[in-house]
Motif scaffolding. Structure first.
Motif, mmCIF file in Angstrom:
data_model
loop_
_atom_site.group_PDB
_atom_site.id
_atom_site.type_symbol
_atom_site.label_atom_id
_atom_site.label_comp_id
_atom_site.label_asym_id
_atom_site.label_seq_id
_atom_site.Cartn_x
_atom_site.Cartn_y
_atom_site.Cartn_z
ATOM 1 N N ASP A 92 -2.276 2.734 4.468
ATOM 2 C CA ASP A 92 -2.903 2.517 5.779
ATOM 3 C C ASP A 92 -2.849 3.775 6.636
ATOM 4 O O ASP A 92 -3.828 4.121 7.319
ATOM 5 C CB ASP A 92 -2.218 1.358 6.516
ATOM 6 C CG ASP A 92 -2.436 0.012 5.833
ATOM 7 O OD1 ASP A 92 -3.372 -0.090 5.012
ATOM 8 O OD2 ASP A 92 -1.669 -0.923 6.110
ATOM 9 N N ALA A 93 -1.721 4.482 6.583
ATOM 10 C CA ALA A 93 -1.572 5.701 7.382
ATOM 11 C C ALA A 93 -2.533 6.786 6.888
ATOM 12 O O ALA A 93 -3.142 7.503 7.694
ATOM 13 C CB ALA A 93 -0.129 6.196 7.312
ATOM 14 N N LEU A 94 -2.684 6.898 5.574
ATOM 15 C CA LEU A 94 -3.623 7.867 5.019
ATOM 16 C C LEU A 94 -5.055 7.521 5.404
ATOM 17 O O LEU A 94 -5.838 8.398 5.812
ATOM 18 C CB LEU A 94 -3.499 7.923 3.489
ATOM 19 C CG LEU A 94 -2.301 8.678 2.929
ATOM 20 C CD1 LEU A 94 -2.085 8.337 1.458
ATOM 21 C CD2 LEU A 94 -2.484 10.190 3.101
ATOM 22 N N THR A 95 -5.413 6.258 5.288
ATOM 23 C CA THR A 95 -6.765 5.821 5.642
ATOM 24 C C THR A 95 -7.083 6.147 7.096
ATOM 25 O O THR A 95 -8.169 6.639 7.414
ATOM 26 C CB THR A 95 -6.921 4.309 5.389
ATOM 27 O OG1 THR A 95 -6.691 4.051 3.995
ATOM 28 C CG2 THR A 95 -8.307 3.825 5.765
ATOM 29 N N VAL A 106 -6.222 4.346 -1.988
ATOM 30 C CA VAL A 106 -6.155 2.953 -2.428
ATOM 31 C C VAL A 106 -4.765 2.662 -2.990
ATOM 32 O O VAL A 106 -4.232 3.434 -3.791
ATOM 33 C CB VAL A 106 -7.211 2.661 -3.522
ATOM 34 C CG1 VAL A 106 -7.128 1.214 -3.980
ATOM 35 C CG2 VAL A 106 -8.610 2.989 -3.040
ATOM 36 N N ASN A 107 -4.190 1.551 -2.565
ATOM 37 C CA ASN A 107 -2.901 1.101 -3.093
ATOM 38 C C ASN A 107 -3.143 0.532 -4.496
ATOM 39 O O ASN A 107 -3.805 -0.493 -4.654
ATOM 40 C CB ASN A 107 -2.317 0.029 -2.165
ATOM 41 C CG ASN A 107 -0.933 -0.423 -2.597
ATOM 42 O OD1 ASN A 107 -0.493 -0.184 -3.713
ATOM 43 N ND2 ASN A 107 -0.236 -1.095 -1.703
ATOM 44 N N VAL A 108 -2.624 1.213 -5.513
ATOM 45 C CA VAL A 108 -2.811 0.779 -6.904
ATOM 46 C C VAL A 108 -1.458 0.452 -7.556
ATOM 47 O O VAL A 108 -1.275 0.619 -8.761
ATOM 48 C CB VAL A 108 -3.569 1.855 -7.727
ATOM 49 C CG1 VAL A 108 -5.000 2.004 -7.235
ATOM 50 C CG2 VAL A 108 -2.831 3.189 -7.704
ATOM 51 N N SER A 109 -0.535 -0.024 -6.756
ATOM 52 C CA SER A 109 0.828 -0.269 -7.241
ATOM 53 C C SER A 109 0.892 -1.229 -8.416
ATOM 54 O O SER A 109 1.795 -1.142 -9.249
ATOM 55 C CB SER A 109 1.695 -0.799 -6.098
ATOM 56 O OG SER A 109 1.772 0.144 -5.057
ATOM 57 N N ASP A 110 -0.048 -2.168 -8.491
ATOM 58 C CA ASP A 110 -0.025 -3.155 -9.564
ATOM 59 C C ASP A 110 -0.863 -2.746 -10.768
ATOM 60 O O ASP A 110 -0.988 -3.497 -11.727
ATOM 61 C CB ASP A 110 -0.505 -4.511 -9.045
ATOM 62 C CG ASP A 110 0.435 -5.089 -8.001
ATOM 63 O OD1 ASP A 110 1.637 -4.798 -8.081
ATOM 64 O OD2 ASP A 110 -0.038 -5.815 -7.117
ATOM 65 N N MET A 111 -1.427 -1.532 -10.725
ATOM 66 C CA MET A 111 -2.326 -1.092 -11.791
ATOM 67 C C MET A 111 -1.584 -0.589 -13.027
ATOM 68 O O MET A 111 -2.030 -0.777 -14.148
ATOM 69 C CB MET A 111 -3.237 0.024 -11.271
ATOM 70 C CG MET A 111 -4.243 0.537 -12.291
ATOM 71 S SD MET A 111 -5.192 1.958 -11.697
ATOM 72 C CE MET A 111 -6.274 1.158 -10.537
ATOM 73 N N ARG A 112 -0.436 0.046 -12.804
ATOM 74 C CA ARG A 112 0.260 0.702 -13.913
ATOM 75 C C ARG A 112 1.706 0.216 -14.043
ATOM 76 O O ARG A 112 2.303 -0.257 -13.090
ATOM 77 C CB ARG A 112 0.283 2.222 -13.714
ATOM 78 C CG ARG A 112 -1.066 2.883 -13.772
ATOM 79 C CD ARG A 112 -0.912 4.385 -13.564
ATOM 80 N NE ARG A 112 -2.181 5.081 -13.631
ATOM 81 C CZ ARG A 112 -2.954 5.319 -12.580
ATOM 82 N NH1 ARG A 112 -2.599 4.901 -11.383
ATOM 83 N NH2 ARG A 112 -4.082 5.975 -12.728
#
Length: 197
Positions: A92-95, A106-112
């Motif tokens: 959110d801070a980056l956006t 994009v938060n991709v924490s659940d991708m890998r």
């Protein structure tokens, strides 16, 4: 009312027993995919304002500040890792900071999934699944590299000489875990990496 609950990709995996290097999942790390132009000074400054670290510009490199690591993936892509609890806050801070600048966070924490190998012989274990020669001097600690591992796409991070993290897409986590458990079985050692003096 049901609430979403995170479950790591390897939550039900069989423990890695009888191996000559230790294997474990790093489940508490969050991940952010950041896109932008390294040549755009506004983009680079905005990212640094949020992360407190310059985005690395050289291939196969990483930058670290506190509990944040930034991996160079391509000329316009970085993978940011941080504690899972901070991933959305940083996204959110980056956006917000990058508003109006050609970019994407994009938060991709659940991708890998992240699998950590530790101990003497980790490079040899990894080399059983890739054509990359990790005995070469081009792979010091801090190196980040995309690779084909056991016929799937993976990301290699050499944390220390005897500590390596392998990032794979979530759907391949169990396959990778099973491959590594077999590749690291006691009795299957292949000593090709010289011991440090």
């Amino acid at each position: 009312m049901l609430e979403a609950r995170f479950e790591s990709p390897l939550a039900h995996a069989e423990a890695a027993a009888n191996t000559y290097v230790s294997l474990r999942e790093i489940a508490e790390r969050g991940m952010i995919d950041l896109r932008g132009l390294a040549s755009d000074k506004k983009f680079m400054a905005a990212a640094k304002a949020v992360l407190d670290v310059d985005l690395p510009k050289q291939p196969r490199t990483a930058a670290t500040w506190g509990d944040i690591r930034v991996f160079w993936l391509s000329p316009d892509q970085w993978l940011i890792t941080c504690p899972r609890a901070r991933a959305q806050e940083l996204t959110d801070a980056l956006t917000k900071e990058l508003e109006g600048i050609h970019s994407l966070a994009v938060n991709v924490s659940d991708m890998r999934a992240i699998i950590r190998l530790e101990g003497e012989g980790v490079r040899e274990v990894v080399m059983k699944g890739t054509s990359i020669d990790l005995t070469h001097g081009d792979y010091p600690p801090g190196t980040v590299r995309r690779m084909r591992f056991a016929e799937i796409a993976a990301l290699l991070h050499i944390v220390e000489d005897s500590v390596i993290d392998i990032y794979v897409f979530r759907s391949y986590a169990q396959y990778t875990w099973d491959f590594l458990r077999k590749a690291a079985r006691k009795g299957s050692e292949v000593r090709v990496f010289p011991k440090a003096e």
